[in-house]
Write an enzyme that holds these catalytic residues in place. Structure first.
Site, PDB file in Angstrom:
ATOM      1  NE  ARG A 152      12.738 -11.531 -11.225  1.00 45.86           N
ATOM      2  CZ  ARG A 152      11.893 -10.508 -11.239  1.00 45.86           C
ATOM      3  NH1 ARG A 152      12.308  -9.315 -11.595  1.00 45.86           N
ATOM      4  NH2 ARG A 152      10.637 -10.653 -10.894  1.00 45.86           N
ATOM      5  NE  ARG A 203       5.066  -4.659  -8.670  1.00 45.39           N
ATOM      6  CZ  ARG A 203       5.523  -5.721  -9.320  1.00 45.39           C
ATOM      7  NH1 ARG A 203       6.795  -5.809  -9.604  1.00 45.39           N
ATOM      8  NH2 ARG A 203       4.721  -6.691  -9.678  1.00 45.39           N
ATOM      9  CB  CYS A 207      10.248  -5.478 -11.889  1.00 50.37           C
ATOM     10  SG  CYS A 207      10.701  -6.901 -12.872  1.00 50.37           S
ATOM     11  CG  ASP A 250       3.386  -8.616 -16.725  1.00 52.12           C
ATOM     12  OD1 ASP A 250       3.749  -7.541 -16.234  1.00 52.12           O
ATOM     13  OD2 ASP A 250       3.118  -9.623 -16.039  1.00 52.12           O
ATOM     14  CE  LYS A 254       7.573 -13.869 -13.992  1.00 47.18           C
ATOM     15  NZ  LYS A 254       7.282 -13.080 -12.794  1.00 47.18           N
ATOM     16  CG  ASN A 255       3.270 -13.677 -13.196  1.00 46.13           C
ATOM     17  OD1 ASN A 255       4.406 -13.740 -12.742  1.00 46.13           O
ATOM     18  ND2 ASN A 255       2.828 -12.637 -13.886  1.00 46.13           N
TER      19      ASN A 255
HETATM   20  C1  UD1 Z   1       1.155  -9.457 -10.802  1.00 49.43           C
HETATM   21  C2  UD1 Z   1       2.159 -10.111 -11.718  1.00 49.43           C
HETATM   22  C3  UD1 Z   1       2.892  -9.070 -12.559  1.00 49.43           C
HETATM   23  C4  UD1 Z   1       1.900  -8.177 -13.298  1.00 49.43           C
HETATM   24  C5  UD1 Z   1       0.869  -7.611 -12.329  1.00 49.43           C
HETATM   25  C6  UD1 Z   1      -0.240  -6.829 -13.017  1.00 49.43           C
HETATM   26  C7  UD1 Z   1       2.803 -12.058 -10.420  1.00 49.43           C
HETATM   27  C8  UD1 Z   1       3.857 -12.775  -9.687  1.00 49.43           C
HETATM   28  N1  UD1 Z   1       3.101 -10.864 -10.918  1.00 49.43           N
HETATM   29  O1  UD1 Z   1       1.908  -8.631  -9.906  1.00 49.43           O
HETATM   30  O2  UD1 Z   1       3.736  -9.756 -13.503  1.00 49.43           O
HETATM   31  O3  UD1 Z   1       2.590  -7.123 -13.913  1.00 49.43           O
HETATM   32  O4  UD1 Z   1       0.241  -8.683 -11.585  1.00 49.43           O
HETATM   33  O5  UD1 Z   1      -0.867  -7.615 -13.977  1.00 49.43           O
HETATM   34  O6  UD1 Z   1       1.721 -12.562 -10.617  1.00 49.43           O
HETATM   35  N2  UD1 Z   1      -0.988  -2.276  -5.639  1.00 49.43           N
HETATM   36  C9  UD1 Z   1      -1.199  -1.437  -4.557  1.00 49.43           C
HETATM   37  N3  UD1 Z   1      -1.362  -2.009  -3.329  1.00 49.43           N
HETATM   38  C10 UD1 Z   1      -1.322  -3.368  -3.139  1.00 49.43           C
HETATM   39  C11 UD1 Z   1      -1.104  -4.203  -4.257  1.00 49.43           C
HETATM   40  C12 UD1 Z   1      -0.944  -3.625  -5.495  1.00 49.43           C
HETATM   41  O7  UD1 Z   1      -1.244  -0.219  -4.692  1.00 49.43           O
HETATM   42  O8  UD1 Z   1      -1.488  -3.819  -1.996  1.00 49.43           O
HETATM   43  C13 UD1 Z   1      -0.789  -1.666  -6.978  1.00 49.43           C
HETATM   44  C14 UD1 Z   1       0.603  -1.942  -7.502  1.00 49.43           C
HETATM   45  O9  UD1 Z   1       1.516  -0.986  -7.022  1.00 49.43           O
HETATM   46  C15 UD1 Z   1       0.402  -1.858  -8.996  1.00 49.43           C
HETATM   47  C16 UD1 Z   1      -1.017  -2.383  -9.194  1.00 49.43           C
HETATM   48  O10 UD1 Z   1      -1.651  -2.288  -7.898  1.00 49.43           O
HETATM   49  O11 UD1 Z   1       0.469  -0.516  -9.405  1.00 49.43           O
HETATM   50  C17 UD1 Z   1      -1.092  -3.807  -9.700  1.00 49.43           C
HETATM   51  O12 UD1 Z   1      -0.501  -4.677  -8.763  1.00 49.43           O
HETATM   52  P1  UD1 Z   1      -0.922  -6.215  -8.610  1.00 49.43           P
HETATM   53  O13 UD1 Z   1      -2.100  -6.522  -9.457  1.00 49.43           O
HETATM   54  O14 UD1 Z   1      -1.009  -6.494  -7.151  1.00 49.43           O
HETATM   55  O15 UD1 Z   1       0.344  -6.908  -9.207  1.00 49.43           O
HETATM   56  P2  UD1 Z   1       1.232  -8.060  -8.592  1.00 49.43           P
HETATM   57  O16 UD1 Z   1       0.344  -9.107  -7.989  1.00 49.43           O
HETATM   58  O17 UD1 Z   1       2.319  -7.502  -7.773  1.00 49.43           O
END
Ligand code: UD1
Length: 422
Positions: free
Chosen positions: A400, A123, A118, A308, A22-23
């Site tokens: 999802r 985030r 979620c 995850d 999915k990701n």
């Molecule tokens: C992706 C995955 C999700 C997984 C996560 C961490 C997808 C679609 N989703 O989510 O399933 O749980 O990686 O392995 O690929 N953060 C910030 N600022 C930002 C971006 C992120 O503070 O601009 C923080 C987030 O709040 C979170 C952490 O960084 O606490 C990890 O986020 P990130 O690695 O960006 O996860 P996603 O890409 O949203």
């Protein structure tokens, strides 16, 4: 809303096919915006998040066709492209923010609603924004939307990320493929889904070096072409189904699974007392004799233990012998499954980012509520091991991220059925 009803106690035996990730698919799909030529993805998972991304891309002017029952996604973004990603679609799924980099790269502007997804923490998007700003974008937040523009186009730059964010690495990587000059992403995320994205972009004509390490170098090119790409195996679905025979007993082969996708997780399963064998068909997991051993887990960016899989691992630890500590370092609010597992008789204490689980002999079936995607499946796993019936309510999050979950689990002997909501 549909519920899933599980009756616990059955040992599980047989094969489970593991879908495409999915990701990975959610980041490969927006790559269509980087080219006017067709981009075709094979081995796509059939999930509601994929439909949401398809709706989003269609709203931007891309053509998206689901072929072979959704396993093949044929996309074309000839143009004209609309550069506004509306709240109504984006709010359903955080990964919608992955159109930001491609839109900026192609159209030099984008208006993208702040995402939903979620409810597992704040985030924010600051890492994405800082990275794109380093490449010359001007971004401001107005009325819940990010308004971004890059007059004259994005420029290659040194882009150090304050945290190895998966989404920010993907957005920056896609944006950099069409930027002028060289971009170096430092402290890049190293997830297999990023390697998969880089492979696809390379087939499209991008010049990328170092994907899968913490430094990715991208030489911008003038244009990208079309490609056909097979989506990498879903390591989170793989890990989830590896836990099914672990928690219930039995022996299951996860078809298409490889150990390199789940290294840190597999080490913990081994420590907890399970046998894992890699063979030509996939990964075969069996429960050795005796009770599950308690293990401690700390979630970390790849190659560490994935956040995850934390909820599912907690379900396993509920009936382990001894005390385990599960520390969540990626998301600040990711223990919402704990009170639900406690309704089933689990002994869990959450303090800050750590859950302490004292194993009990037996879980008992109960009505529970699914709060997010991975929490939903952890409750199903717990239900499979519990005595009696567990009804998991509000399962829309499950759809999802897990295709045909009832069919896959009942095919290996689980007693599970979906009860349509009224
Ligand atoms: C992706 C995955 C999700 C997984 C996560 C961490 C997808 C679609 N989703 O989510 O399933 O749980 O990686 O392995 O690929 N953060 C910030 N600022 C930002 C971006 C992120 O503070 O601009 C923080 C987030 O709040 C979170 C952490 O960084 O606490 C990890 O986020 P990130 O690695 O960006 O996860 P996603 O890409 O949203």
């Amino acid at each position: 809303m549909d519920s899933i009803v599980v009756t616990g106690g059955a040992e599980l035996h047989g094969d489970i096919p593991i879908a495409g990730a999915k990701n990975a698919c959610l980041t490969l799909m927006p790559a269509t915006l980087l080219t006017e030529e067709p981009l075709t993805l094979m081995n796509a998972p059939r999930l509601s998040d994929i439909k949401t991304m398809s709706l989003l891309l269609q709203s931007l002017g891309s053509e998206v066709q689901m072929l072979q029952d959704g396993k093949v996604i044929a996309m074309s973004s000839l143009g004209p492209i609309n550069t506004t990603a509306e709240y109504d679609i984006v709010r359903k799924m955080r990964a919608s923010n992955l159109v930001l980099g491609p839109l900026l790269a192609r159209e030099h502007q984008a208006v993208v609603s702040l995402p939903g997804g979620c409810a597992i923490g704040a985030r924010p998007m600051d890492i994405h924004i800082t990275a794109l700003e380093a490449m010359g974008a001007e971004i401001e937040l107005k009325d819940g939307y990010l308004h971004a523009k890059a007059p004259g186009g994005l420029k290659g730059a040194r882009v150090p990320l304050r945290f190895a964010s998966v989404g920010a690495t993907e957005n920056t990587l896609m944006a950099a493929t069409l930027a002028k000059g060289t971009t170096v992403i430092e402290n890049a995320a190293r997830e297999p889904e990023i390697v998969d994205l880089a492979e696809c972009l390379t087939k499209m004509g991008a010049h990328i070096d170092g994907a899968g390490t913490d430094t990715i170098t991208i030489e911008g090119v003038d244009r990208l072409g079309g490609a056909t790409h097979r989506v990498v195996t879903d390591r989170i679905e793989l890990g989830t189904y590896m836990l099914a025979p672990a928690i219930c007993g039995g022996e299951v082969t996860c078809l298409g699974g490889t150990i390199d996708l789940v290294g840190a997780f597999a080490e913990k399963l081994d420590e907890a007392g399970f046998s894992i064998e890699e063979n030509a068909r996939g990964l075969t997991v069996a429960r050795k004799n005796g009770r599950i051993r308690a293990v401690d887990v700390t979630t970390e960016p790849y190659p560490g233990f994935p956040t995850d899989l934390q909820a599912q691992m907690m379900a396993l630890m509920c009936t382990a012998e001894g005390v385990s500590h599960l520390e969540e370092t990626i998301f600040e609010n990711r223990f919402m499954h704990a009170p639900e597992l406690m309704r089933m008789g689990a002994d869990i204490e959450v303090q800050g980012g750590t859950a302490t689980v004292t194993g009990v002999e037996q879980l008992k079936g109960a009505p529970v509520m699914a709060t997010d995607l991975r929490a939903s499946v952890s409750l199903i796993l717990a239900g499979l091991a519990a005595e009696g019936e567990t009804r998991v309510n509000r399962v829309y999050h499950l759809d999802r991220g897990y295709e045909h979950v009832e069919e896959k689990l009942s095919a290996i002997g689980a007693q599970i059925e979906r009860v349509p909501g009224v």
